[in-house]
Design a protein around this motif. Structure first.
Motif, PDB file in Angstrom:
ATOM      1  N   ARG A 183      43.965  32.938  45.496  1.00  0.00           N
ATOM      2  CA  ARG A 183      43.589  32.978  44.075  1.00  0.00           C
ATOM      3  C   ARG A 183      43.421  34.422  43.612  1.00  0.00           C
ATOM      4  O   ARG A 183      43.839  34.782  42.501  1.00  0.00           O
ATOM      5  N   TYR A 184      42.836  35.247  44.456  1.00  0.00           N
ATOM      6  CA  TYR A 184      42.681  36.671  44.128  1.00  0.00           C
ATOM      7  C   TYR A 184      44.055  37.308  43.929  1.00  0.00           C
ATOM      8  O   TYR A 184      44.272  38.085  42.996  1.00  0.00           O
ATOM      9  N   ALA A 185      44.995  36.992  44.821  1.00  0.00           N
ATOM     10  CA  ALA A 185      46.342  37.556  44.724  1.00  0.00           C
ATOM     11  C   ALA A 185      47.024  37.117  43.431  1.00  0.00           C
ATOM     12  O   ALA A 185      47.727  37.917  42.783  1.00  0.00           O
ATOM     13  N   GLN A 186      46.848  35.857  43.047  1.00  0.00           N
ATOM     14  CA  GLN A 186      47.413  35.387  41.783  1.00  0.00           C
ATOM     15  C   GLN A 186      46.917  36.225  40.612  1.00  0.00           C
ATOM     16  O   GLN A 186      47.697  36.667  39.759  1.00  0.00           O
ATOM     17  N   ASN A 187      45.613  36.455  40.570  1.00  0.00           N
ATOM     18  CA  ASN A 187      45.032  37.225  39.474  1.00  0.00           C
ATOM     19  C   ASN A 187      45.531  38.666  39.479  1.00  0.00           C
ATOM     20  O   ASN A 187      45.846  39.229  38.426  1.00  0.00           O
ATOM     21  N   ARG A 190      49.221  38.765  38.387  1.00  0.00           N
ATOM     22  CA  ARG A 190      49.349  38.432  36.971  1.00  0.00           C
ATOM     23  C   ARG A 190      48.945  39.602  36.086  1.00  0.00           C
ATOM     24  O   ARG A 190      49.555  39.854  35.036  1.00  0.00           O
ATOM     25  N   ARG A 191      47.930  40.334  36.505  1.00  0.00           N
ATOM     26  CA  ARG A 191      47.444  41.474  35.720  1.00  0.00           C
ATOM     27  C   ARG A 191      48.235  42.754  35.981  1.00  0.00           C
ATOM     28  O   ARG A 191      47.942  43.801  35.398  1.00  0.00           O
ATOM     29  N   GLY A 192      49.220  42.685  36.871  1.00  0.00           N
ATOM     30  CA  GLY A 192      50.067  43.843  37.114  1.00  0.00           C
ATOM     31  C   GLY A 192      49.459  44.910  37.994  1.00  0.00           C
ATOM     32  O   GLY A 192      49.905  46.061  37.976  1.00  0.00           O
ATOM     33  N   TYR A 193      48.451  44.551  38.796  1.00  0.00           N
ATOM     34  CA  TYR A 193      47.805  45.535  39.661  1.00  0.00           C
ATOM     35  C   TYR A 193      48.618  45.827  40.925  1.00  0.00           C
ATOM     36  O   TYR A 193      48.321  46.778  41.647  1.00  0.00           O
ATOM     37  N   ALA A 194      49.601  45.006  41.225  1.00  0.00           N
ATOM     38  CA  ALA A 194      50.416  45.205  42.424  1.00  0.00           C
ATOM     39  C   ALA A 194      51.750  44.503  42.215  1.00  0.00           C
ATOM     40  O   ALA A 194      51.887  43.621  41.348  1.00  0.00           O
TER      41      ALA A 194
END
Length: 376
Positions: A183-187, A190-194
């Motif tokens: 779930r953390y990876a999805q967020n 989605r936010r473009g952090y990686a």
């Protein structure tokens, strides 16, 4: 909801390296642990189980065997690794190789790691604490042992060894740690952090973790304790890209089931997960639960939510023992191991988990047929 495309993985379990041995172990009509009596690794291996007799009574040990960390990673920097970190590093090495990921200056700032754990290396923490009490004043403790005592040691060492300068996150979530990491990876994606993340979990089997389970688990008298690690290369590549990913995590949903209302809480997670993934219950042919011992709550909850029991239900802990944080990661590994041939052509699997504090979670995974490329 962001779809996580899985392009590679590294898996270490008592069944053997990769997903195929685990799938083969689970394929029989009555899956059984790989061995009924497991000897401890010899002393001198990173965070081995110690000498015979140290293990708590009433517990069967199901460790990862045949792991030669120095052969895989080389001697440099491996002398003081705790076992949880060693498992994570080898799994990461396998995942990068399997996924064809080359980390260089052009991308390393956009490649990160998200790792689930229970409490880091319990053995390292307890051994270091003991050293501060028994060594001669002024407490001559080896400073090289200290990094292993922090919970984010495995994630930090992974980033250092492979030059990953993106997100570096450790989630201490016990049985639900890996689903929390997804779930953390999805967020984050989605936010473009990686752009690319190595998402996984690791758990070591030592005297200390075995005693911890012996003293805290309600089914301790019949419990087998295991260990393992798995990391997956994920990105938010658009659905339908060529080539197809090995699998896609369509949704991950978390919830809370107070007062033991697991069937209601987890069933709600499954229903919300299917809705978020836009998947009909009839498309689900595989359920992989995090149950252990005599538990059947997850199976009952998922079956109620789906309207009928899926064609296949797998319980990885029946063959690998209580895995704590590595539970969800090896559940996903089991799904991937079954994706070849007719079992992987766009069908969906549901992964479920719950913990003793009332936390519940479910993930919906779509498998794509990638014949000859599933071993990891």
């Amino acid at each position: 909801m962001t779809v996580l495309a899985i392009s590679g993985w590294g898996v270490l379990s008592a069944a053997g390296p990769g997903t195929d041995p685990l799938a083969a172990l689970l394929a029989g009509p009555e899956p059984t642990p790989p061995t009924s009596s497991v000897e401890a690794p010899p002393k001198g291996t990173p965070a081995g189980l110690g000498t015979e007799g140290d293990q708590p009574p009433g517990l069967e040990s199901i460790p990862v065997t045949g792991l030669d960390v120095r052969q895989r990673l080389g001697r440099k920097g491996t002398g003081f690794l705790d076992r949880a970190t060693a498992l994570a590093l080898v799994a990461c090495d396998q995942a990068l190789e399997h996924g064809g990921v080359v980390v260089d200056d052009s991308c390393r700032d956009r490649v990160g790691v998200v790792l689930g754990t229970t409490q880091g290396s319990l053995r390292s923490t307890m051994d270091y604490s003991r050293e501060t009490l028994v060594q001669d004043r002024p407490y001559l403790v080896n400073p090289a042992l200290f990094p292993n005592t922090v919970m984010n040691c495995a994630a930090g060492q992974t980033a250092i060894r492979y030059g990953l300068k993106g997100i570096n996150t450790t989630l201490a979530g016990g049985r639900l740690a890996f689903l929390q990491a997804l779930r953390y990876a999805q967020n984050a994606l989605r936010r473009g952090y990686a752009d690319t993340l190595l998402v996984g979990a690791t758990e070591e089997l030592t005297d200390q973790t075995a005693w911890s389970m012996r003293l805290s688990h309600p089914d301790a008298d019949t419990l087998a304790v295991g260990e393992g690690a798995a990391l997956f290369v994920v990105s938010n590549a658009a659905v339908g890209t060529d080539p197809l990913p090995h699998a896609e995590v369509l949704s991950v949903v978390h919830g809370y089931a107070p007062d033991g209302a697991v069937e209601t809480g987890l069933g709600g997670c499954v229903r919300r997960g299917l809705a978020a993934a836009q998947v009909d219950a009839s498309e689900v042919d595989l359920l992989v639960t995090g149950e252990v011992g005599n538990e059947r709550r997850e199976t009952a909850a998922a079956t109620t939510a789906l309207g009928d029991e899926p064609a296949r239900v797998l319980r990885v802990k029946d063959v690998l023992g209580e895995l704590q944080a590595a539970t969800g990661a090896l559940q996903l590994a089991a799904v991937l191991g079954l994706q070849g041939g007719s079992e992987g052509d766009g069908r969906c699997a549901v992964i479920t988990g719950c913990d003793a504090d009332g936390g519940v979670a479910a993930a919906v995974v779509r498998r794509w047929r990638r014949d000859g490329a599933t071993g990891g």
